[in-house]
Design a protein around this motif. Structure first.
Motif, PDB file in Angstrom:
ATOM      1  N   GLN A  70       0.828  -1.214   0.000  1.00  0.00           N
ATOM      2  CA  GLN A  70       0.000   0.000   0.000  1.00  0.00           C
ATOM      3  C   GLN A  70       0.860   1.261   0.000  1.00  0.00           C
ATOM      4  O   GLN A  70       0.520   2.258  -0.655  1.00  0.00           O
ATOM      5  CB  GLN A  70      -0.924  -0.011   1.219  1.00  0.00           C
ATOM      6  N   LEU A  71       1.976   1.217   0.720  1.00  0.00           N
ATOM      7  CA  LEU A  71       2.876   2.367   0.727  1.00  0.00           C
ATOM      8  C   LEU A  71       3.427   2.607  -0.675  1.00  0.00           C
ATOM      9  O   LEU A  71       3.517   3.754  -1.136  1.00  0.00           O
ATOM     10  CB  LEU A  71       4.024   2.137   1.711  1.00  0.00           C
ATOM     11  N   LEU A  75       3.015   5.986  -2.865  1.00  0.00           N
ATOM     12  CA  LEU A  75       4.164   6.721  -3.413  1.00  0.00           C
ATOM     13  C   LEU A  75       4.026   6.932  -4.914  1.00  0.00           C
ATOM     14  O   LEU A  75       4.290   8.025  -5.432  1.00  0.00           O
ATOM     15  CB  LEU A  75       5.454   5.947  -3.116  1.00  0.00           C
ATOM     16  N   ARG A  76       3.600   5.894  -5.612  1.00  0.00           N
ATOM     17  CA  ARG A  76       3.468   6.019  -7.066  1.00  0.00           C
ATOM     18  C   ARG A  76       2.360   7.006  -7.430  1.00  0.00           C
ATOM     19  O   ARG A  76       2.496   7.793  -8.364  1.00  0.00           O
ATOM     20  CB  ARG A  76       3.203   4.638  -7.687  1.00  0.00           C
ATOM     21  N   GLN A  77       1.252   6.994  -6.671  1.00  0.00           N
ATOM     22  CA  GLN A  77       0.159   7.938  -6.925  1.00  0.00           C
ATOM     23  C   GLN A  77       0.618   9.366  -6.640  1.00  0.00           C
ATOM     24  O   GLN A  77       0.325  10.293  -7.405  1.00  0.00           O
ATOM     25  CB  GLN A  77      -1.049   7.585  -6.067  1.00  0.00           C
ATOM     26  N   SER A  91       7.821   9.332   1.753  1.00  0.00           N
ATOM     27  CA  SER A  91       9.241   8.998   1.620  1.00  0.00           C
ATOM     28  C   SER A  91       9.867   8.784   2.990  1.00  0.00           C
ATOM     29  O   SER A  91      10.701   7.892   3.171  1.00  0.00           O
ATOM     30  CB  SER A  91       9.984  10.111   0.869  1.00  0.00           C
ATOM     31  N   ARG A  92       9.460   9.605   3.965  1.00  0.00           N
ATOM     32  CA  ARG A  92       9.971   9.392   5.326  1.00  0.00           C
ATOM     33  C   ARG A  92       9.516   8.047   5.856  1.00  0.00           C
ATOM     34  O   ARG A  92      10.291   7.310   6.475  1.00  0.00           O
ATOM     35  CB  ARG A  92       9.509  10.529   6.241  1.00  0.00           C
ATOM     36  N   GLN A  93       8.254   7.703   5.618  1.00  0.00           N
ATOM     37  CA  GLN A  93       7.763   6.389   6.034  1.00  0.00           C
ATOM     38  C   GLN A  93       8.519   5.283   5.322  1.00  0.00           C
ATOM     39  O   GLN A  93       8.817   4.233   5.902  1.00  0.00           O
ATOM     40  CB  GLN A  93       6.267   6.275   5.745  1.00  0.00           C
ATOM     41  N   GLN A  94       8.829   5.511   4.054  1.00  0.00           N
ATOM     42  CA  GLN A  94       9.526   4.509   3.250  1.00  0.00           C
ATOM     43  C   GLN A  94      10.864   4.131   3.887  1.00  0.00           C
ATOM     44  O   GLN A  94      11.169   2.949   4.059  1.00  0.00           O
ATOM     45  CB  GLN A  94       9.751   5.052   1.848  1.00  0.00           C
ATOM     46  N   HIS A  95      11.667   5.127   4.236  1.00  0.00           N
ATOM     47  CA  HIS A  95      12.983   4.844   4.804  1.00  0.00           C
ATOM     48  C   HIS A  95      12.861   4.061   6.110  1.00  0.00           C
ATOM     49  O   HIS A  95      13.602   3.093   6.333  1.00  0.00           O
ATOM     50  CB  HIS A  95      13.747   6.143   5.038  1.00  0.00           C
ATOM     51  N   ALA A  96      11.937   4.471   6.958  1.00  0.00           N
ATOM     52  CA  ALA A  96      11.773   3.791   8.237  1.00  0.00           C
ATOM     53  C   ALA A  96      11.299   2.357   8.042  1.00  0.00           C
ATOM     54  O   ALA A  96      11.804   1.417   8.675  1.00  0.00           O
ATOM     55  CB  ALA A  96      10.784   4.561   9.113  1.00  0.00           C
ATOM     56  N   LEU A  97      10.321   2.149   7.153  1.00  0.00           N
ATOM     57  CA  LEU A  97       9.755   0.819   6.961  1.00  0.00           C
ATOM     58  C   LEU A  97      10.764  -0.123   6.306  1.00  0.00           C
ATOM     59  O   LEU A  97      10.896  -1.284   6.719  1.00  0.00           O
ATOM     60  CB  LEU A  97       8.482   0.921   6.114  1.00  0.00           C
ATOM     61  N   ILE A  98      11.468   0.344   5.301  1.00  0.00           N
ATOM     62  CA  ILE A  98      12.447  -0.515   4.627  1.00  0.00           C
ATOM     63  C   ILE A  98      13.552  -0.921   5.596  1.00  0.00           C
ATOM     64  O   ILE A  98      13.962  -2.086   5.642  1.00  0.00           O
ATOM     65  CB  ILE A  98      13.024   0.192   3.398  1.00  0.00           C
ATOM     66  N   HIS A  99      14.023   0.032   6.381  1.00  0.00           N
ATOM     67  CA  HIS A  99      15.068  -0.288   7.358  1.00  0.00           C
ATOM     68  C   HIS A  99      14.564  -1.347   8.348  1.00  0.00           C
ATOM     69  O   HIS A  99      15.280  -2.314   8.651  1.00  0.00           O
ATOM     70  CB  HIS A  99      15.480   0.985   8.097  1.00  0.00           C
ATOM     71  N   ALA A 100      13.355  -1.168   8.835  1.00  0.00           N
ATOM     72  CA  ALA A 100      12.807  -2.105   9.817  1.00  0.00           C
ATOM     73  C   ALA A 100      12.590  -3.483   9.211  1.00  0.00           C
ATOM     74  O   ALA A 100      12.913  -4.512   9.827  1.00  0.00           O
ATOM     75  CB  ALA A 100      11.493  -1.557  10.371  1.00  0.00           C
ATOM     76  N   LEU A 101      12.046  -3.551   7.991  1.00  0.00           N
ATOM     77  CA  LEU A 101      11.771  -4.844   7.368  1.00  0.00           C
ATOM     78  C   LEU A 101      13.069  -5.567   7.002  1.00  0.00           C
ATOM     79  O   LEU A 101      13.152  -6.797   7.142  1.00  0.00           O
ATOM     80  CB  LEU A 101      10.900  -4.654   6.130  1.00  0.00           C
ATOM     81  N   VAL A 131      10.010  -3.010  -4.661  1.00  0.00           N
ATOM     82  CA  VAL A 131       8.600  -3.270  -4.355  1.00  0.00           C
ATOM     83  C   VAL A 131       7.819  -1.961  -4.321  1.00  0.00           C
ATOM     84  O   VAL A 131       6.687  -1.875  -4.810  1.00  0.00           O
ATOM     85  CB  VAL A 131       8.484  -4.019  -3.015  1.00  0.00           C
ATOM     86  N   LEU A 132       8.433  -0.923  -3.746  1.00  0.00           N
ATOM     87  CA  LEU A 132       7.762   0.371  -3.669  1.00  0.00           C
ATOM     88  C   LEU A 132       7.696   1.061  -5.033  1.00  0.00           C
ATOM     89  O   LEU A 132       6.768   1.827  -5.296  1.00  0.00           O
ATOM     90  CB  LEU A 132       8.490   1.279  -2.677  1.00  0.00           C
TER      91      LEU A 132
END
Length: 305
Positions: A70-71, A75-77, A91-101, A131-132
C-alpha cells in the motif's frame, strides 16, 4: 502432486535444502509418468540468500506484506500527481519501513540458521525499494518465491513460477488465534513483532537524527563559507600590507642613503667653515697687526715735525 504445491513447498525450505528436495520431487513426478511436471519442477531455480531471506519475511510475517504494498501504491500515486507534501511524508515512512523490514528479514534468517551479511542485507533493501517503485515487483515479492534480489533495473523473471505454469502464491489467510497463547510459536511471533516495532522506532529516530545532522551540516557549511570569505579577504589585505611594507622599506632605504649623503655634506661644510674661520682669523690678525704698525708710523712722523 501439482506444480503449485511443490513450488510453495520448495521455496519455503532453506537454500541448502532446496536442490535435493527439488530433484526428489522431479524424480517422483517422472516416476508417476508426468514428464512435463517433472521438467517444470527441475527448472525451478535455487534462490539466492537475499531472495530466500526476502521470501522468508513474506512467509513468516504476512501481516507486513500489505503495508509495504500500500505504501508503494501511495508513493506512485503521489509521484504521478506531483503531490510534493504527500510524497515527502511517504518517503519518510519509506525509509523507516524498509530499514525495519530489512532488519527483520535478517533476524529471521539468523533464527533459521543462515545469517545474512552486509551485501545480502543491501540486496534485501534494494528488493524492498523495488517493491515500492514497481507494481510487478510488489507482486513478485508478495509471492514469496523470488529466486534473486530485485532492483530498479532487474527484469521480473525472477519469480519461481512463470505465469503460464501456476498462479502466484496466495497470500496466507489471517491466522486464527492460537489455542495456547503461551505456545512457543506464538511467543516467538510476539517477540518478532516487538522487535519489528522497536526497529521501526529506531529507524524513525535515526531518520530524525539524520535530519538534525543535515541541518547542522548545512549551518556548518554556511559558517565555513563565511570563514573562507573572511580568510580570503584577510589574505588579500596581507598581500596589500606586504606590498606597502616593501614600498615603505624601499623609501626608508632611500631616506637613509639621503641622510648619510646629507651628513657627509654637513661634515664637509663644517670642515670648510672651520678652515675658512681659521683663514679669517689669520687674516684679521694680520690686518690688525698691519693697522697697528701704520698708526705707529704715522705717530712717529708727526713728532718729528
Amino acid at each position: 502432486m501439482d506444480l503449485e504445491t511443490v513450488t510453495d513447498e520448495l521455496y519455503g525450505l532453506r537454500p541448502d535444502e532446496f536442490t535435493a528436495a527439488r530433484d526428489q520431487r522431479a524424480a517422483q513426478a517422472r516416476e508417476s509418468g508426468d514428464r512435463p511436471l517433472a521438467e517444470r519442477i527441475k527448472a525451478l531455480r535455487r534462490p539466492s540468500l537475499a531472495a530466500w531471506a526476502s521470501n522468508l519475511l513474506v512467509r513468516e510475517q504476512p501481516d507486513e506484506v500489505e503495508p509495504l504494498v500500500q505504501l508503494g501504491e501511495g508513493l506512485r500515486q503521489a509521484h504521478r500527481g506531483l503531490d510534493g507534501e504527500r510524497l515527502r511524508e511517504l518517503s519518510r515512512q519509506q525509509h523507516a519501513l524498509i530499514h525495519a523490514l530489512a532488519r527483520q528479514a535478517g533476524q529471521l534468517a539468523d533464527e533459521a540458521g543462515h545469517p545474512v551479511g552486509e551485501g545480502a542485507r543491501r540486496e534485501i533493501e534494494e528488493t524492498l525499494h523495488a517493491v515500492l517503485a514497481d507494481e510487478r515487483a510488489a507482486r513478485a515479492w508478495a509471492s514469496g518465491r523470488l529466486t534473486k534480489a530485485l532492483s530498479a533495473t532487474t527484469g521480473f523473471d525472477v519469480v519461481a513460477v512463470a505465469a503460464d505454469a501456476a498462479p502466484p502464491r496466495r497470500a496466507p489467510a489471517p491466522r486464527a488465534p492460537a489455542k495456547s497463547p503461551h505456545s512457543e510459536r506464538d511467543a516467538r511471533a510476539r517477540e518478532r513483532r516487538q522487535r519489528l516495532a522497536e526497529a521501526r522506532q529506531d529507524a524513525e529516530d535515526a531518520e530524525r537524527r539524520l535530519r538534525d545532522r543535515e541541518k547542522e551540516a548545512a549551518a556548518a557549511d554556511r559558517e565555513a563559507e563565511q570563514a573562507a570569505k573572511l580568510t580570503e579577504d584577510l589574505r588579500r589585505r596581507l598581500e596589500e600590507l606586504a606590498r606597502e611594507r616593501e614600498s615603505t622599506e624601499e623609501r626608508h632605504r632611500h631616506a637613509r642613503a639621503e641622510e648619510r649623503e646629507a651628513r657627509d655634506r654637513a661634515r664637509a661644510a663644517g670642515h670648510a667653515v672651520r678652515e675658512a674661520a681659521g683663514r679669517a682669523g689669520t687674516a684679521a690678525a694680520l690686518v690688525e697687526r698691519l693697522t697697528g704698525e701704520t698708526r705707529d708710523h704715522r705717530g712717529t712722523e708727526g713728532g718729528d715735525g
